[in-house]
Design a protein around this motif. Structure first.
Motif, PDB file in Angstrom:
ATOM      1  N   LYS A  81       0.822  -1.212   0.000  1.00  0.00           N
ATOM      2  CA  LYS A  81       0.000   0.000   0.000  1.00  0.00           C
ATOM      3  C   LYS A  81       0.852   1.256   0.000  1.00  0.00           C
ATOM      4  N   GLU A  82       1.952   1.230   0.768  1.00  0.00           N
ATOM      5  CA  GLU A  82       2.810   2.406   0.846  1.00  0.00           C
ATOM      6  C   GLU A  82       3.357   2.780  -0.527  1.00  0.00           C
ATOM      7  N   LEU A  85       0.609   4.198  -2.823  1.00  0.00           N
ATOM      8  CA  LEU A  85       0.258   5.582  -2.518  1.00  0.00           C
ATOM      9  C   LEU A  85       1.193   6.574  -3.210  1.00  0.00           C
ATOM     10  N   CYS A 202      -9.720   6.075  -2.084  1.00  0.00           N
ATOM     11  CA  CYS A 202      -9.271   6.827  -0.910  1.00  0.00           C
ATOM     12  C   CYS A 202      -8.794   8.219  -1.315  1.00  0.00           C
ATOM     13  N   ARG A 203      -8.017   8.287  -2.392  1.00  0.00           N
ATOM     14  CA  ARG A 203      -7.516   9.583  -2.860  1.00  0.00           C
ATOM     15  C   ARG A 203      -8.655  10.473  -3.342  1.00  0.00           C
ATOM     16  N   GLN A 208      -6.738  11.107   4.350  1.00  0.00           N
ATOM     17  CA  GLN A 208      -5.324  11.103   4.689  1.00  0.00           C
ATOM     18  C   GLN A 208      -4.750   9.711   4.389  1.00  0.00           C
ATOM     19  N   PRO A 209      -3.458   9.635   3.943  1.00  0.00           N
ATOM     20  CA  PRO A 209      -2.859   8.341   3.587  1.00  0.00           C
ATOM     21  C   PRO A 209      -2.986   7.289   4.671  1.00  0.00           C
ATOM     22  N   GLU A 210      -2.865   7.691   5.941  1.00  0.00           N
ATOM     23  CA  GLU A 210      -2.924   6.707   7.022  1.00  0.00           C
ATOM     24  C   GLU A 210      -4.326   6.105   7.160  1.00  0.00           C
ATOM     25  N   MET A 211      -5.315   6.726   6.538  1.00  0.00           N
ATOM     26  CA  MET A 211      -6.689   6.214   6.615  1.00  0.00           C
ATOM     27  C   MET A 211      -7.037   5.333   5.426  1.00  0.00           C
ATOM     28  N   CYS A 212      -6.131   5.215   4.479  1.00  0.00           N
ATOM     29  CA  CYS A 212      -6.395   4.421   3.280  1.00  0.00           C
ATOM     30  C   CYS A 212      -6.170   2.940   3.544  1.00  0.00           C
TER      31      CYS A 212
END
Length: 212
Positions: A81-82, A85, A202-203, A208-212
């Protein structure tokens, strides 16, 4: 039951075409619908793998090809996932569409091969393979619409030809092993497709990325 599933796919596409035609509908809503469909696709492939595991010979696990031999392995994709993103929205859509399109022929091979698969749950597996084909076609049509709203880069498709042929083997072990391998490749790719679409959703929702 089969008619109800087909109607469900038709309804999915009717709704998707309708909302896509309306400029006021956020792309996040379209991605949410596509993500739900991709989640169903991956869940179904997972259930199929479990069905096969219930009657899979131990020697099959020893001779099964490595994941790197899947016909889609040449496509460079994010590993987690990282990494996903960090990839642009257009590139993620292109990757998802490329992977999905690459499975058109192999899914047909699975559908044909299951007719002679030496497995006690053959009928159930056959029905689920048909569902996979229906969901894949429906999702592919939906992603075509979405990519058209995201620009030329999202419409780029990488060619990933399947050269495995239609014959999965002559003896019982070969048939079970090759069928299982092909399905495991699809399960891996369906997980990637689902992950990419969830990142896109999510985007689009500006989370926020941490919530994806």
């Amino acid at each position: 039951m089969a008619q109800r599933k087909i109607n469900g796919n038709q309804l999915f596409m009717t709704v998707l075409y309708a909302v896509a035609a309306c400029g006021a509908v956020p792309i996040s809503d379209l991605l949410d619908r596509a993500s739900q469909r991709s989640d169903t696709l991956h869940s179904l492939s997972t259930m199929l793998t479990q069905d096969l595991d219930s009657h899979f010979p131990p020697i099959g696990r020893m001779i099964m090809p490595r994941p790197s031999m899947c016909h889609t392995s040449s496509l460079q994709t994010p590993n987690d996932k990282e990494q996903a993103l960090q990839v642009s929205e257009s590139d993620l859509m292109s990757l998802a569409r490329s992977l999905l399109q690459a499975w058109s022929d192999p899914l047909e091979v699975l559908s044909t091969s299951v007719k002679t698969l030496p497995h006690p749950a053959q009928n159930s597996i056959s029905n689920k393979i048909k569902e996979l084909q229906e969901h894949s076609k429906s999702l592919g049509d939906g992603l075509n619409i979405l990519s058209g709203k995201m620009g030329p880069a999202a419409q780029t498709i990488s060619s990933l030809p399947y050269s495995g042929g239609n014959d999965i083997g002559q003896d019982r072990i070969s048939k079970l092993t090759n069928f299982h391998f092909l399905l495991s490749c699809f399960r891996r790719d369906s997980h990637k497709i689902d992950s990419f679409l969830k990142v896109l959703r999510c985007r689009a929702a500006k989370l926020q990325p941490e919530m994806c």
